[in-house]
Design a protein around this motif. Structure first.
Motif, PDB file in Angstrom:
ATOM      1  N   ARG A 124       0.833  -1.214   0.000  1.00 54.36           N
ATOM      2  CA  ARG A 124       0.000   0.000   0.000  1.00 54.36           C
ATOM      3  C   ARG A 124       0.867   1.264   0.000  1.00 54.36           C
ATOM      4  O   ARG A 124       0.515   2.262  -0.628  1.00 54.36           O
ATOM      5  CB  ARG A 124      -0.915   0.012   1.228  1.00 54.36           C
ATOM      6  CG  ARG A 124      -2.143  -0.870   1.089  1.00 54.36           C
ATOM      7  CD  ARG A 124      -3.279  -0.459   2.008  1.00 54.36           C
ATOM      8  NE  ARG A 124      -2.882  -0.309   3.401  1.00 54.36           N
ATOM      9  CZ  ARG A 124      -2.926   0.863   4.048  1.00 54.36           C
ATOM     10  NH1 ARG A 124      -3.336   1.961   3.447  1.00 54.36           N
ATOM     11  NH2 ARG A 124      -2.545   0.906   5.325  1.00 54.36           N
ATOM     12  N   THR A 125       1.993   1.204   0.744  1.00 50.50           N
ATOM     13  CA  THR A 125       2.862   2.379   0.811  1.00 50.50           C
ATOM     14  C   THR A 125       3.449   2.674  -0.572  1.00 50.50           C
ATOM     15  O   THR A 125       3.499   3.829  -1.002  1.00 50.50           O
ATOM     16  CB  THR A 125       3.991   2.159   1.845  1.00 50.50           C
ATOM     17  OG1 THR A 125       3.414   1.775   3.085  1.00 50.50           O
ATOM     18  CG2 THR A 125       4.794   3.427   2.059  1.00 50.50           C
ATOM     19  N   ALA A 126       3.881   1.618  -1.267  1.00 48.49           N
ATOM     20  CA  ALA A 126       4.420   1.801  -2.620  1.00 48.49           C
ATOM     21  C   ALA A 126       3.367   2.463  -3.512  1.00 48.49           C
ATOM     22  O   ALA A 126       3.624   3.495  -4.139  1.00 48.49           O
ATOM     23  CB  ALA A 126       4.834   0.453  -3.197  1.00 48.49           C
ATOM     24  N   HIS A 127       2.182   1.898  -3.532  1.00 50.88           N
ATOM     25  CA  HIS A 127       1.138   2.414  -4.419  1.00 50.88           C
ATOM     26  C   HIS A 127       0.730   3.836  -4.039  1.00 50.88           C
ATOM     27  O   HIS A 127       0.459   4.668  -4.904  1.00 50.88           O
ATOM     28  CB  HIS A 127      -0.079   1.482  -4.420  1.00 50.88           C
ATOM     29  CG  HIS A 127       0.226   0.129  -5.015  1.00 50.88           C
ATOM     30  ND1 HIS A 127      -0.563  -0.980  -4.813  1.00 50.88           N
ATOM     31  CD2 HIS A 127       1.256  -0.290  -5.802  1.00 50.88           C
ATOM     32  CE1 HIS A 127      -0.037  -2.017  -5.448  1.00 50.88           C
ATOM     33  NE2 HIS A 127       1.065  -1.621  -6.061  1.00 50.88           N
ATOM     34  N   ALA A 128       0.697   4.118  -2.723  1.00 52.20           N
ATOM     35  CA  ALA A 128       0.321   5.467  -2.289  1.00 52.20           C
ATOM     36  C   ALA A 128       1.338   6.496  -2.778  1.00 52.20           C
ATOM     37  O   ALA A 128       1.010   7.662  -2.995  1.00 52.20           O
ATOM     38  CB  ALA A 128       0.215   5.511  -0.764  1.00 52.20           C
ATOM     39  N   ASN A 129       2.596   6.050  -2.981  1.00 52.18           N
ATOM     40  CA  ASN A 129       3.623   6.959  -3.482  1.00 52.18           C
ATOM     41  C   ASN A 129       3.718   6.931  -5.008  1.00 52.18           C
ATOM     42  O   ASN A 129       4.627   7.531  -5.590  1.00 52.18           O
ATOM     43  CB  ASN A 129       4.984   6.611  -2.863  1.00 52.18           C
ATOM     44  CG  ASN A 129       5.075   7.115  -1.427  1.00 52.18           C
ATOM     45  OD1 ASN A 129       5.190   8.313  -1.198  1.00 52.18           O
ATOM     46  ND2 ASN A 129       4.971   6.218  -0.464  1.00 52.18           N
ATOM     47  N   GLY A 130       2.800   6.216  -5.615  1.00 55.75           N
ATOM     48  CA  GLY A 130       2.738   6.189  -7.078  1.00 55.75           C
ATOM     49  C   GLY A 130       3.875   5.437  -7.738  1.00 55.75           C
ATOM     50  O   GLY A 130       4.196   5.680  -8.897  1.00 55.75           O
ATOM     51  N   VAL A 131       4.507   4.521  -6.979  1.00 53.59           N
ATOM     52  CA  VAL A 131       5.573   3.726  -7.609  1.00 53.59           C
ATOM     53  C   VAL A 131       5.239   2.239  -7.522  1.00 53.59           C
ATOM     54  O   VAL A 131       4.413   1.816  -6.717  1.00 53.59           O
ATOM     55  CB  VAL A 131       6.957   3.967  -6.942  1.00 53.59           C
ATOM     56  CG1 VAL A 131       7.470   5.354  -7.258  1.00 53.59           C
ATOM     57  CG2 VAL A 131       6.923   3.725  -5.451  1.00 53.59           C
ATOM     58  N   LYS A 132       5.912   1.493  -8.373  1.00 51.82           N
ATOM     59  CA  LYS A 132       5.699   0.050  -8.358  1.00 51.82           C
ATOM     60  C   LYS A 132       6.308  -0.541  -7.095  1.00 51.82           C
ATOM     61  O   LYS A 132       7.263   0.009  -6.535  1.00 51.82           O
ATOM     62  CB  LYS A 132       6.364  -0.574  -9.581  1.00 51.82           C
ATOM     63  CG  LYS A 132       5.582  -0.372 -10.853  1.00 51.82           C
ATOM     64  CD  LYS A 132       6.379  -0.874 -12.036  1.00 51.82           C
ATOM     65  CE  LYS A 132       5.480  -1.154 -13.208  1.00 51.82           C
ATOM     66  NZ  LYS A 132       4.764  -2.431 -13.111  1.00 51.82           N
ATOM     67  N   VAL A 133       5.771  -1.677  -6.689  1.00 51.46           N
ATOM     68  CA  VAL A 133       6.229  -2.325  -5.461  1.00 51.46           C
ATOM     69  C   VAL A 133       7.735  -2.587  -5.515  1.00 51.46           C
ATOM     70  O   VAL A 133       8.459  -2.301  -4.569  1.00 51.46           O
ATOM     71  CB  VAL A 133       5.441  -3.636  -5.231  1.00 51.46           C
ATOM     72  CG1 VAL A 133       6.035  -4.419  -4.081  1.00 51.46           C
ATOM     73  CG2 VAL A 133       3.984  -3.344  -4.952  1.00 51.46           C
ATOM     74  N   GLN A 134       8.204  -3.111  -6.639  1.00 56.03           N
ATOM     75  CA  GLN A 134       9.633  -3.445  -6.734  1.00 56.03           C
ATOM     76  C   GLN A 134      10.503  -2.188  -6.644  1.00 56.03           C
ATOM     77  O   GLN A 134      11.516  -2.174  -5.953  1.00 56.03           O
ATOM     78  CB  GLN A 134       9.908  -4.210  -8.036  1.00 56.03           C
ATOM     79  CG  GLN A 134      11.296  -4.827  -8.084  1.00 56.03           C
ATOM     80  CD  GLN A 134      11.520  -5.864  -6.964  1.00 56.03           C
ATOM     81  OE1 GLN A 134      10.769  -6.814  -6.854  1.00 56.03           O
ATOM     82  NE2 GLN A 134      12.513  -5.644  -6.121  1.00 56.03           N
ATOM     83  N   THR A 135      10.088  -1.122  -7.332  1.00 57.77           N
ATOM     84  CA  THR A 135      10.834   0.142  -7.299  1.00 57.77           C
ATOM     85  C   THR A 135      10.890   0.662  -5.870  1.00 57.77           C
ATOM     86  O   THR A 135      11.941   1.063  -5.368  1.00 57.77           O
ATOM     87  CB  THR A 135      10.129   1.197  -8.183  1.00 57.77           C
ATOM     88  OG1 THR A 135       9.789   0.589  -9.408  1.00 57.77           O
ATOM     89  CG2 THR A 135      10.988   2.416  -8.404  1.00 57.77           C
TER      90      THR A 135
END
Ligand SMILES: [Zn+2]
Ligand SMILES: [Zn+2]
Length: 328
Positions: free
Chosen positions: A25-36
């Protein structure tokens, strides 16, 4: 991009949320892919998704999740199985088997075990659909709030649940609206028929529901949860479904439960690896036996369960307690 004191978007854990879900969720909330996100936040060398991060998260990773989101470290630790230490099992170790925890098997970051369950109605009603840590527990076969059976795979295509994979390996997909989505077929996980939780005895149903509710509220207050009873419950499940003792059990208890046990004996695996329906039946039988101490004692006396099997693999105090209370 993620270099500030706090991450630009830094969601806090939702009630009962698992660490793996919070990271996604944190990755997506920052608009980046999980791996990135994981590469930038935790370094390229540390591969999150080929381990069970809810179980094996290192201290430094928990500290990053805490400091970069301004979340107290204790709250972050409670998104991992550390929360269940001394409550459901003696100590959290990283090797092998942990009582009640369904293991995730990894083949190139694809979870092939059905180790993550979900309640379709909880997901459908969440403002932000998210996955709970408790949904990884083998006895969490139904939702105590909605009284319906949990689901342990995509109802549309049968894939195991792997919310971290929704955009992983899909270069074109960068925006994820919801985790209520199968990573493989992209259909809504919550749109499925629901099945009521079938438990014959009201007494067992109430006890089981209250146990699950205690887990859901993070053990405050602890309510009726007892470490000893849960350990015994697990041990009975283990013995009922074992080749050596299962048949004796099946003969001793009533026909309906007995038949189910006999069917299960052909495949003697740990409770945590059994399909949800089998776990549900096994735990229901075990609950009704542990609730009736006198009956359990008489089964020990008749050697349907030999005493040394009842305390097998138990740690010191628990073993002493069992011997003291069940020795005839
Ligand atoms: Zn629910
Ligand atoms: Zn699917």
């Amino acid at each position: 991009m993620l270099s500030g004191t706090l991450w630009p978007a830094h969601p806090h854990p939702l009630p009962g949320e698992s660490l793996s879900c919070l990271i996604v969720r944190t990755a997506h909330a920052n608009g980046v892919k999980v791996q990135t996100f994981c590469d930038q936040a935790f370094g390229n060398d540390f591969q999150i998704w080929n381990r069970d991060i809810d179980r094996n998260a290192p201290e430094w990773l928990l500290k990053i999740m805490s400091s970069k989101a301004g979340t107290p470290i204790k709250k972050i630790k409670n998104t991992t199985f550390r929360l269940y230490e001394k409550r459901l099992f003696p100590i959290l170790h990283t090797a092998s088997y942990l009582r009640w925890i369904m293991p995730i098997k990894h083949h190139h970051r694809l979870n092939t075990g059905y180790a993550i369950q979900y309640c379709p109605q909880c997901l459908a009603q969440d403002d932000i659909p998210y996955f709970r840590l408790a949904w990884r527990l083998a006895f969490y076969t139904f939702c105590p709030k909605h009284q319906i059976m949990m689901v342990d795979r995509c109802p549309h295509c049968g894939a195991s649940i792997a919310f971290h994979r929704i955009e992983l390996g899909r270069p074109k997909k960068s925006h994820v609206d919801t985790l209520d989505c199968c990573w493989q077929c992209e259909k809504k996980l919550s749109s499925t028929f629901v099945e009521g939780a079938n438990i014959a005895s009201i007494f067992v149903k109430n006890r089981w529901t209250s146990l699950l509710k205690t887990i859901d509220r993070g053990f405050y207050p602890t309510g009726s949860l007892s470490y000893v009873n849960l350990a015994l419950l697990h041990q009975i499940c283990r013995l009922i479904s074992s080749k050596k003792y299962g048949e004796g059990f099946a003969k001793y208890i009533s026909d309906k439960g007995g038949n189910t046990i006999v069917n299960m004996l052909s495949c003697p695996v740990n409770l945590e690896l059994r399909p949800i329906q089998e776990r549900h039946v096994l735990i229901e039988i075990a609950f009704s036996l542990t609730a009736n101490r006198r009956k359990l004692k008489s089964m020990v006396k008749l050697e349907i369960i030999p005493l040394h099997m009842l305390y097998k693999d138990f740690e010191g105090e628990l073993k002493e307690y069992t011997i003291k209370n069940f020795r005839n």
